[in-house]
Scaffold this motif. Structure first.
Motif, PDB file in Angstrom:
ATOM      1  N   VAL A  48       6.796 -15.078  -5.000  1.00  0.00           N
ATOM      2  CA  VAL A  48       6.515 -14.063  -5.456  1.00  0.00           C
ATOM      3  C   VAL A  48       6.182 -13.000  -4.227  1.00  0.00           C
ATOM      4  CG1 VAL A  48       5.028 -12.480  -6.839  1.00  0.00           C
ATOM      5  CG2 VAL A  48       5.494 -14.902  -7.444  1.00  0.00           C
ATOM      6  N   PHE A  49       5.516 -13.350  -3.259  1.00  0.00           N
ATOM      7  CA  PHE A  49       5.410 -12.657  -2.176  1.00  0.00           C
ATOM      8  C   PHE A  49       6.604 -12.236  -1.465  1.00  0.00           C
ATOM      9  CE2 PHE A  49       2.636 -12.370   2.113  1.00  0.00           C
ATOM     10  CZ  PHE A  49       2.757 -11.138   2.114  1.00  0.00           C
ATOM     11  N   GLU A  51       9.650 -11.847  -2.885  1.00  0.00           N
ATOM     12  CA  GLU A  51      10.456 -10.810  -3.592  1.00  0.00           C
ATOM     13  C   GLU A  51       9.738  -9.575  -3.693  1.00  0.00           C
ATOM     14  OE1 GLU A  51      10.138 -12.778  -7.506  1.00  0.00           O
ATOM     15  OE2 GLU A  51      11.466 -14.074  -7.397  1.00  0.00           O
ATOM     16  N   GLU A  52       8.474  -9.506  -3.710  1.00  0.00           N
ATOM     17  CA  GLU A  52       7.766  -8.177  -3.611  1.00  0.00           C
ATOM     18  C   GLU A  52       8.169  -7.533  -2.052  1.00  0.00           C
ATOM     19  OE1 GLU A  52       4.013  -7.795  -4.940  1.00  0.00           O
ATOM     20  OE2 GLU A  52       4.437  -8.667  -6.896  1.00  0.00           O
ATOM     21  N   PHE A  53       7.886  -8.358  -1.111  1.00  0.00           N
ATOM     22  CA  PHE A  53       8.205  -7.861   0.288  1.00  0.00           C
ATOM     23  C   PHE A  53       9.504  -7.331   0.419  1.00  0.00           C
ATOM     24  CE2 PHE A  53       9.118  -8.401   4.562  1.00  0.00           C
ATOM     25  CZ  PHE A  53       8.223  -7.939   5.332  1.00  0.00           C
ATOM     26  N   PHE A  54      10.588  -7.810  -0.001  1.00  0.00           N
ATOM     27  CA  PHE A  54      11.832  -7.397   0.341  1.00  0.00           C
ATOM     28  C   PHE A  54      12.297  -6.385  -0.656  1.00  0.00           C
ATOM     29  CE2 PHE A  54      12.200 -11.718   2.290  1.00  0.00           C
ATOM     30  CZ  PHE A  54      12.567 -11.127   3.629  1.00  0.00           C
ATOM     31  N   ALA A  55      11.668  -6.290  -1.855  1.00  0.00           N
ATOM     32  CA  ALA A  55      11.745  -5.305  -2.696  1.00  0.00           C
ATOM     33  C   ALA A  55      11.292  -3.900  -2.255  1.00  0.00           C
ATOM     34  CB  ALA A  55      11.352  -5.482  -4.261  1.00  0.00           C
ATOM     35  N   TYR A  81       4.489  -4.122   5.749  1.00  0.00           N
ATOM     36  CA  TYR A  81       3.221  -4.928   5.766  1.00  0.00           C
ATOM     37  C   TYR A  81       1.926  -4.211   5.450  1.00  0.00           C
ATOM     38  CZ  TYR A  81       5.884  -8.543   8.107  1.00  0.00           C
ATOM     39  OH  TYR A  81       7.021  -9.474   8.677  1.00  0.00           O
ATOM     40  N   ARG A  82       1.658  -3.133   6.023  1.00  0.00           N
ATOM     41  CA  ARG A  82       0.494  -2.347   5.924  1.00  0.00           C
ATOM     42  C   ARG A  82       0.214  -2.083   4.361  1.00  0.00           C
ATOM     43  NH1 ARG A  82       1.663   1.651   8.682  1.00  0.00           N
ATOM     44  NH2 ARG A  82       0.538   0.983  10.490  1.00  0.00           N
ATOM     45  N   ASP A  83       1.330  -1.672   3.708  1.00  0.00           N
ATOM     46  CA  ASP A  83       1.173  -1.172   2.294  1.00  0.00           C
ATOM     47  C   ASP A  83       1.003  -2.490   1.250  1.00  0.00           C
ATOM     48  OD1 ASP A  83       1.141   1.384   3.183  1.00  0.00           O
ATOM     49  OD2 ASP A  83       3.232   1.637   2.637  1.00  0.00           O
ATOM     50  N   ILE A  84       1.949  -3.812   1.550  1.00  0.00           N
ATOM     51  CA  ILE A  84       1.718  -4.661   0.856  1.00  0.00           C
ATOM     52  C   ILE A  84       0.483  -5.530   0.832  1.00  0.00           C
ATOM     53  CG2 ILE A  84       2.894  -6.470   2.114  1.00  0.00           C
ATOM     54  CD1 ILE A  84       4.656  -7.100  -0.373  1.00  0.00           C
TER      55      ILE A  84
END
Length: 230
Positions: A48-49, A51-55, A81-84
């Motif tokens: 999940v991480f 998927e969310e990172f590349f999205a 990185y900062r925002d996620i």
């Protein structure tokens, strides 16, 4: 050696440096998540991480295109990185930690890294002959600067430009302009050396400078040795 040019501009990955990172491997992501655990950083599971990172990366690139009009947008991955990590409840992490995390990801996903044969000798020979050398790379500073330091590239060239600092990638003409303006270069006598038709060759053509495409019998693993022998 071809000494017809006064200014030599090199792509980095696939041209000077032979490396491979598998950023979509859940095995490597799990390895990286252990680093995050050791640092007490909250995160999701690898699938999940990822998927969310590349999205998020993709969305930020779209925003750059909308806001700045670049056809080939580039994000500074540190912003992602900062925002996620803030989204995952870590607050706003400082840059020092973010750069540590980013390079840890780079190391965990790396399979190999090395210079192509003859690179050091070729660069030295050019400089010994009074040539100016630059690197123009589609690259993330947080990943690439430590890898350049690993091979002492800063001492081997006269200047370095990375796409993550400018919001766009080659073949965007803006990035070539940035290099030439920053270092006061002239198009006359300048040549772009790279392995990619889509970024290095197209970019050089669009910008109006010469190029050498490293492919086939002239590929990166042969080019420098052949030039030195020649």
């Amino acid at each position: 050696m071809n000494l017809n040019y006064s200014t030599y501009i090199f792509d980095y990955y696939g041209t000077l440096l032979d490396s491979y990172n598998d950023e979509k491997s859940t095995e490597y992501w799990d390895k990286w998540l252990k680093v995050l655990d050791d640092k007490g950083i909250k995160h999701l599971g690898s699938k999940v991480f990822m998927e969310e990172f590349f999205a998020m990366d993709k969305e930020y690139r779209k925003n750059i295109t909308s806001n700045r009009g670049f056809m080939y947008p580039e994000v500074d991955i540190i912003d992602v990185y900062r925002d996620i990590f803030e989204k995952y409840g870590n607050g706003v992490l400082d840059d020092e930690i973010l750069y540590e995390i980013a390079y840890a990801f780079r190391e965990c996903t790396r399979e190999y890294i090395k210079l192509y044969p003859g690179v050091d000798e070729y660069l030295k020979a050019l400089r010994d002959n009074g040539k100016k050398l630059y690197i123009l790379s589609n690259a993330q500073r947080s990943y690439t600067w430590p890898e350049m330091t690993m091979f002492d590239m800063e001492s081997k060239v006269d200047g370095i430009i990375m796409s993550s600092d400018y919001g766009c990638m080659k073949p965007e003409t803006y990035l070539y302009n940035a290099l030439f303006e920053k270092f006061g270069l002239s198009k006359e006598g300048a040549v772009m050396i790279g392995d990619s038709i889509g970024s290095d060759v197209k970019g050089a053509k669009d910008f109006g400078i010469s190029y050498i495409h490293l492919t086939g019998e002239n590929s990166s693993d042969k080019f420098y040795l052949n030039e030195i022998k020649g």
